[in-house]
Write a protein that holds these residues in place. Structure first.
Motif, PDB file in Angstrom:
ATOM      1  N   LEU A  92      31.782 -15.779  -6.504  1.00 30.13           N
ATOM      2  CA  LEU A  92      31.228 -16.020  -7.840  1.00 30.13           C
ATOM      3  C   LEU A  92      30.958 -17.505  -8.071  1.00 30.13           C
ATOM      4  CD1 LEU A  92      33.502 -13.605  -9.909  1.00 30.13           C
ATOM      5  CD2 LEU A  92      31.073 -13.293  -9.384  1.00 30.13           C
ATOM      6  N   ILE A  93      31.847 -18.344  -7.584  1.00 28.88           N
ATOM      7  CA  ILE A  93      31.684 -19.790  -7.776  1.00 28.88           C
ATOM      8  C   ILE A  93      30.495 -20.316  -6.981  1.00 28.88           C
ATOM      9  CG2 ILE A  93      32.744 -22.023  -7.200  1.00 28.88           C
ATOM     10  CD1 ILE A  93      35.447 -20.683  -8.059  1.00 28.88           C
ATOM     11  N   LEU A  94      30.309 -19.816  -5.778  1.00 34.29           N
ATOM     12  CA  LEU A  94      29.150 -20.226  -4.980  1.00 34.29           C
ATOM     13  C   LEU A  94      27.846 -19.814  -5.668  1.00 34.29           C
ATOM     14  CD1 LEU A  94      30.447 -19.326  -1.399  1.00 34.29           C
ATOM     15  CD2 LEU A  94      30.348 -21.587  -2.455  1.00 34.29           C
ATOM     16  N   LEU A 133      36.129 -35.805  -8.432  1.00 29.97           N
ATOM     17  CA  LEU A 133      37.240 -35.579  -7.511  1.00 29.97           C
ATOM     18  C   LEU A 133      38.037 -34.350  -7.921  1.00 29.97           C
ATOM     19  CD1 LEU A 133      38.916 -36.415  -5.098  1.00 29.97           C
ATOM     20  CD2 LEU A 133      40.201 -37.964  -6.578  1.00 29.97           C
ATOM     21  N   ARG A 134      38.246 -34.162  -9.217  1.00 30.05           N
ATOM     22  CA  ARG A 134      38.987 -32.988  -9.677  1.00 30.05           C
ATOM     23  C   ARG A 134      38.252 -31.695  -9.341  1.00 30.05           C
ATOM     24  NH1 ARG A 134      39.750 -34.582 -15.663  1.00 30.05           N
ATOM     25  NH2 ARG A 134      39.585 -36.794 -15.196  1.00 30.05           N
ATOM     26  N   SER A 135      36.938 -31.706  -9.492  1.00 31.80           N
ATOM     27  CA  SER A 135      36.167 -30.504  -9.168  1.00 31.80           C
ATOM     28  C   SER A 135      36.207 -30.228  -7.666  1.00 31.80           C
ATOM     29  CB  SER A 135      34.722 -30.647  -9.648  1.00 31.80           C
ATOM     30  OG  SER A 135      34.034 -31.648  -8.932  1.00 31.80           O
ATOM     31  N   TYR A 136      36.152 -31.281  -6.855  1.00 30.96           N
ATOM     32  CA  TYR A 136      36.246 -31.108  -5.405  1.00 30.96           C
ATOM     33  C   TYR A 136      37.608 -30.532  -5.027  1.00 30.96           C
ATOM     34  CZ  TYR A 136      36.947 -32.241  -0.496  1.00 30.96           C
ATOM     35  OH  TYR A 136      37.248 -32.158   0.836  1.00 30.96           O
ATOM     36  N   CYS A 157      40.529 -27.249   5.952  1.00 31.24           N
ATOM     37  CA  CYS A 157      40.035 -26.960   4.599  1.00 31.24           C
ATOM     38  C   CYS A 157      38.917 -27.899   4.183  1.00 31.24           C
ATOM     39  CB  CYS A 157      41.188 -27.049   3.593  1.00 31.24           C
ATOM     40  SG  CYS A 157      42.388 -25.725   3.739  1.00 31.24           S
ATOM     41  N   ASN A 158      39.081 -29.189   4.449  1.00 31.14           N
ATOM     42  CA  ASN A 158      38.056 -30.154   4.052  1.00 31.14           C
ATOM     43  C   ASN A 158      36.734 -29.879   4.750  1.00 31.14           C
ATOM     44  OD1 ASN A 158      39.323 -32.449   2.311  1.00 31.14           O
ATOM     45  ND2 ASN A 158      40.843 -32.058   3.891  1.00 31.14           N
ATOM     46  N   VAL A 163      31.218 -27.511   4.565  1.00 34.31           N
ATOM     47  CA  VAL A 163      30.235 -26.588   5.135  1.00 34.31           C
ATOM     48  C   VAL A 163      29.675 -25.678   4.044  1.00 34.31           C
ATOM     49  CG1 VAL A 163      29.964 -24.574   6.636  1.00 34.31           C
ATOM     50  CG2 VAL A 163      31.124 -26.614   7.493  1.00 34.31           C
ATOM     51  N   PHE A 164      30.570 -25.115   3.219  1.00 37.22           N
ATOM     52  CA  PHE A 164      30.125 -24.241   2.138  1.00 37.22           C
ATOM     53  C   PHE A 164      29.277 -25.015   1.130  1.00 37.22           C
ATOM     54  CE2 PHE A 164      32.123 -19.974   2.161  1.00 37.22           C
ATOM     55  CZ  PHE A 164      32.766 -20.050   3.386  1.00 37.22           C
ATOM     56  N   TRP A 165      29.756 -26.207   0.741  1.00 31.62           N
ATOM     57  CA  TRP A 165      28.982 -26.993  -0.226  1.00 31.62           C
ATOM     58  C   TRP A 165      27.626 -27.388   0.333  1.00 31.62           C
ATOM     59  CZ3 TRP A 165      27.104 -32.014   0.190  1.00 31.62           C
ATOM     60  CH2 TRP A 165      26.418 -32.460  -0.949  1.00 31.62           C
TER      61      TRP A 165
END
Length: 203
Positions: A92-94, A133-136, A157-158, A163-165
């Motif tokens: 949903l967020i993507l 930064l908080r959103s990341y 994770c990073n 990759v997704f972003w």
């Protein structure tokens, strides 16, 4: 509403007016051609008045970027609260990221294509408390949770978050900037891209 409250409301409204005009001007003129004088002419106020609210054009650009990241962070928080399943929340967020970017092309272009160093160096970005930064970190936490609960296979994770972003950013950018090619339906492309990402990295 008392006099003090009206003054505060007026200042907030005028500040929002400055940011909206600056967003348009950055998008149209670019960073190098942007000036506080041009901005002042656009909103029909003196540059001195703008300086009461923002230090310079870098300060303006910073707050424009923070507005976009605040909207993304709000969406992340709301989706996480409403959707307990981390895999579905990620999906949903993507989708929300793509919808927002495509629906706000001028703001998106201003944030990502005006200046590559709005937040300073990478080290500075990771140590300065900003909405960006908080959103990341909120997105990173969700990726981590998806790995921990077996939705996504184990990975850094990073790296996986980027990759997704990058995939979302690439689609949004293509839709915003492509004007001479018949692009397929945005929602369909988003579905195919997100399905491919989630299935390709599934545990």
């Amino acid at each position: 509403m008392g006099l003090k409250e009206r003054r505060i409301q007026h200042k907030e409204q005028f500040r929002a007016e400055i940011l909206a005009a600056a967003r348009e001007l950055f998008s149209q003129e670019g960073y190098s051609q942007f000036s506080m004088r041009k901005l002042a002419a656009r909103i029909e106020h003196s540059p001195t008045t703008i300086y009461l609210y923002f230090r310079d054009k870098d300060d303006l650009l910073f707050y424009i970027c923070e507005e976009l990241y605040a909207a993304f962070l709000k969406a992340v928080v709301e989706i996480r609260q409403a959707e307990p399943d981390p895999g579905q929340a990620l999906r949903l967020i993507l989708h929300q990221y793509i919808r927002f970017g495509v629906s706000h092309p001028e703001q998106y272009k201003t944030v990502f294509f005006t200046s590559p160093v709005v937040y300073g160096s990478p080290d500075s970005f990771m140590t300065r408390d900003t909405v960006a930064l908080r959103s990341y970190r909120a997105f990173l936490d969700l990726i981590s949770e998806c790995i921990q609960c077996g939705v996504l296979r184990k990975n850094d994770c990073n790296t996986l978050a980027m990759v997704f972003w990058s995939a979302m950013h690439g689609l949004v950018t293509s839709i915003i900037f492509t004007r001479d090619f018949p692009m397929p339906d945005t929602a369909l492309m988003a579905d195919i891209l997100i399905d491919g990402l989630l299935k390709g990295h599934a545990a």
